[in-house]
Design a protein around this motif. Sequence first.
Motif, PDB file in Angstrom:
ATOM      1  N   LYS A  93       5.785  -3.230 -20.533  1.00  0.00           N
ATOM      2  CA  LYS A  93       5.181  -3.494 -19.222  1.00  0.00           C
ATOM      3  C   LYS A  93       6.165  -4.289 -18.368  1.00  0.00           C
ATOM      4  CE  LYS A  93       1.445  -6.101 -17.063  1.00  0.00           C
ATOM      5  NZ  LYS A  93       0.284  -6.961 -17.335  1.00  0.00           N
ATOM      6  N   GLU A  94       6.371  -3.849 -17.160  1.00  0.00           N
ATOM      7  CA  GLU A  94       7.286  -4.407 -16.174  1.00  0.00           C
ATOM      8  C   GLU A  94       8.752  -4.109 -16.470  1.00  0.00           C
ATOM      9  OE1 GLU A  94       6.166  -8.578 -15.561  1.00  0.00           O
ATOM     10  OE2 GLU A  94       5.097  -7.909 -13.760  1.00  0.00           O
ATOM     11  N   GLU A  95       9.037  -3.310 -17.493  1.00  0.00           N
ATOM     12  CA  GLU A  95      10.397  -2.822 -17.652  1.00  0.00           C
ATOM     13  C   GLU A  95      10.563  -1.599 -16.767  1.00  0.00           C
ATOM     14  OE1 GLU A  95      11.146  -4.365 -22.213  1.00  0.00           O
ATOM     15  OE2 GLU A  95      11.449  -2.254 -21.777  1.00  0.00           O
ATOM     16  N   LEU A  96      11.797  -1.127 -16.638  1.00  0.00           N
ATOM     17  CA  LEU A  96      12.095   0.001 -15.768  1.00  0.00           C
ATOM     18  C   LEU A  96      11.169   1.177 -16.064  1.00  0.00           C
ATOM     19  CD1 LEU A  96      14.040   0.959 -13.542  1.00  0.00           C
ATOM     20  CD2 LEU A  96      15.429   1.960 -15.354  1.00  0.00           C
ATOM     21  N   ASN A  97      10.550   1.722 -15.035  1.00  0.00           N
ATOM     22  CA  ASN A  97       9.617   2.853 -15.082  1.00  0.00           C
ATOM     23  C   ASN A  97       8.247   2.496 -15.654  1.00  0.00           C
ATOM     24  OD1 ASN A  97      11.452   4.692 -13.913  1.00  0.00           O
ATOM     25  ND2 ASN A  97      12.440   4.958 -15.901  1.00  0.00           N
ATOM     26  N   SER A  98       7.951   1.225 -15.850  1.00  0.00           N
ATOM     27  CA  SER A  98       6.615   0.795 -16.290  1.00  0.00           C
ATOM     28  C   SER A  98       6.151  -0.417 -15.477  1.00  0.00           C
ATOM     29  CB  SER A  98       6.624   0.437 -17.777  1.00  0.00           C
ATOM     30  OG  SER A  98       6.762   1.570 -18.568  1.00  0.00           O
ATOM     31  N   GLN A 123       5.424   0.382  -5.799  1.00  0.00           N
ATOM     32  CA  GLN A 123       5.586  -0.037  -7.193  1.00  0.00           C
ATOM     33  C   GLN A 123       5.932  -1.517  -7.215  1.00  0.00           C
ATOM     34  OE1 GLN A 123       8.233   2.384  -9.537  1.00  0.00           O
ATOM     35  NE2 GLN A 123       7.546   4.258  -8.550  1.00  0.00           N
ATOM     36  N   THR A 124       5.256  -2.259  -8.116  1.00  0.00           N
ATOM     37  CA  THR A 124       5.565  -3.682  -8.260  1.00  0.00           C
ATOM     38  C   THR A 124       6.907  -3.848  -8.971  1.00  0.00           C
ATOM     39  OG1 THR A 124       4.244  -3.762 -10.296  1.00  0.00           O
ATOM     40  CG2 THR A 124       3.158  -4.446  -8.248  1.00  0.00           C
ATOM     41  N   ARG A 125       7.334  -5.080  -9.078  1.00  0.00           N
ATOM     42  CA  ARG A 125       8.653  -5.359  -9.650  1.00  0.00           C
ATOM     43  C   ARG A 125       8.778  -4.792 -11.061  1.00  0.00           C
ATOM     44  NH1 ARG A 125       9.259 -11.451 -11.886  1.00  0.00           N
ATOM     45  NH2 ARG A 125       7.815 -11.206 -13.616  1.00  0.00           N
ATOM     46  N   GLN A 126      10.012  -4.515 -11.425  1.00  0.00           N
ATOM     47  CA  GLN A 126      10.322  -4.060 -12.780  1.00  0.00           C
ATOM     48  C   GLN A 126      11.777  -4.405 -13.058  1.00  0.00           C
ATOM     49  OE1 GLN A 126      10.083   0.392 -12.769  1.00  0.00           O
ATOM     50  NE2 GLN A 126       9.549   0.065 -10.644  1.00  0.00           N
ATOM     51  N   THR A 127      12.105  -4.528 -14.320  1.00  0.00           N
ATOM     52  CA  THR A 127      13.478  -4.908 -14.659  1.00  0.00           C
ATOM     53  C   THR A 127      14.425  -3.757 -14.354  1.00  0.00           C
ATOM     54  OG1 THR A 127      13.261  -4.150 -16.942  1.00  0.00           O
ATOM     55  CG2 THR A 127      12.776  -6.478 -16.505  1.00  0.00           C
ATOM     56  N   ASP A 140      17.016 -15.552 -16.351  1.00  0.00           N
ATOM     57  CA  ASP A 140      16.230 -14.794 -15.382  1.00  0.00           C
ATOM     58  C   ASP A 140      16.621 -13.329 -15.472  1.00  0.00           C
ATOM     59  OD1 ASP A 140      14.869 -16.978 -14.399  1.00  0.00           O
ATOM     60  OD2 ASP A 140      16.415 -17.432 -12.911  1.00  0.00           O
ATOM     61  N   ALA A 141      15.624 -12.504 -15.683  1.00  0.00           N
ATOM     62  CA  ALA A 141      15.884 -11.062 -15.772  1.00  0.00           C
ATOM     63  C   ALA A 141      16.295 -10.529 -14.414  1.00  0.00           C
ATOM     64  CB  ALA A 141      14.634 -10.336 -16.259  1.00  0.00           C
ATOM     65  N   PRO A 142      17.197  -9.589 -14.400  1.00  0.00           N
ATOM     66  CA  PRO A 142      17.534  -8.944 -13.123  1.00  0.00           C
ATOM     67  C   PRO A 142      16.390  -8.007 -12.737  1.00  0.00           C
ATOM     68  CG  PRO A 142      18.822  -7.986 -14.909  1.00  0.00           C
ATOM     69  CD  PRO A 142      18.007  -9.098 -15.493  1.00  0.00           C
ATOM     70  N   TRP A 143      15.606  -8.426 -11.777  1.00  0.00           N
ATOM     71  CA  TRP A 143      14.422  -7.671 -11.368  1.00  0.00           C
ATOM     72  C   TRP A 143      14.725  -6.794 -10.168  1.00  0.00           C
ATOM     73  CZ3 TRP A 143      10.265  -7.755 -14.387  1.00  0.00           C
ATOM     74  CH2 TRP A 143      10.072  -8.844 -15.246  1.00  0.00           C
ATOM     75  N   ASN A 144      14.144  -5.609 -10.170  1.00  0.00           N
ATOM     76  CA  ASN A 144      14.063  -4.812  -8.957  1.00  0.00           C
ATOM     77  C   ASN A 144      12.859  -5.340  -8.189  1.00  0.00           C
ATOM     78  OD1 ASN A 144      16.170  -2.938  -9.447  1.00  0.00           O
ATOM     79  ND2 ASN A 144      14.854  -1.851 -10.872  1.00  0.00           N
ATOM     80  N   ASP A 145      13.016  -5.559  -6.911  1.00  0.00           N
ATOM     81  CA  ASP A 145      11.910  -6.031  -6.090  1.00  0.00           C
ATOM     82  C   ASP A 145      10.835  -4.960  -5.988  1.00  0.00           C
ATOM     83  OD1 ASP A 145      13.140  -8.459  -5.544  1.00  0.00           O
ATOM     84  OD2 ASP A 145      14.207  -7.654  -3.800  1.00  0.00           O
ATOM     85  N   PRO A 146       9.603  -5.360  -5.646  1.00  0.00           N
ATOM     86  CA  PRO A 146       8.579  -4.347  -5.352  1.00  0.00           C
ATOM     87  C   PRO A 146       9.097  -3.430  -4.240  1.00  0.00           C
ATOM     88  CG  PRO A 146       7.596  -6.523  -5.443  1.00  0.00           C
ATOM     89  CD  PRO A 146       9.084  -6.717  -5.506  1.00  0.00           C
TER      90      PRO A 146
END
Length: 174
Positions: A93-98, A123-127, A140-146
């Motif tokens: 959950k919250e990883e890329l494509n989830s 889509q909400t944030r995801q790594t 801190d994980a490199p997050w993609n913004d929503p």
Amino acid sequence: APSITNQYCALISRDDRPGSLTQGGLDYLQQSQVNFAGLEASGVDFDIRYVLDMASFNKPEWGSLALGVGGTWIEDRNNFPFVADPNQANPVKEELNSPEWVVNTSVRYTVGDFTAGLFSNYQTRQTRTGVEIENTVSFDAPWNDPIWTHDASLTWDIDGRSDLVLGVNNLTDK
């Protein structure tokens, strides 16, 4: 596997002929499908559609307007990809494509044989690629913004069997 005794060893055949030059060597590997992986997910999928036919207002020439909202909320999502321990979960959950939330909206306006559509995806944030959530405790994980993306299309129903569609994906270049 954690020990030399492994359920997959039976798929390997070795030459057990005493005195053979290849004794103990690989005879063959039995190839078969072995299903050891799993996936579990919990959450809510939703879809709401509404069509407003202008004929109900005595204006059939005005066509119809269709509105839609649908999406998914992920409460929990785990993969079970480990051969050595099939019960060990890999939370995704919250990883890329989830992402936790995905919401799709649509607006379609139809008059005669023509339909104009506008579609959005949120889509909400995801790594980013390759980042595991359970490894983000110490940094801190490199997050993609929503993100919101938007598409548009114009469709012409040529003859009831064929359509001509012109469209632009990702209008805002996100």
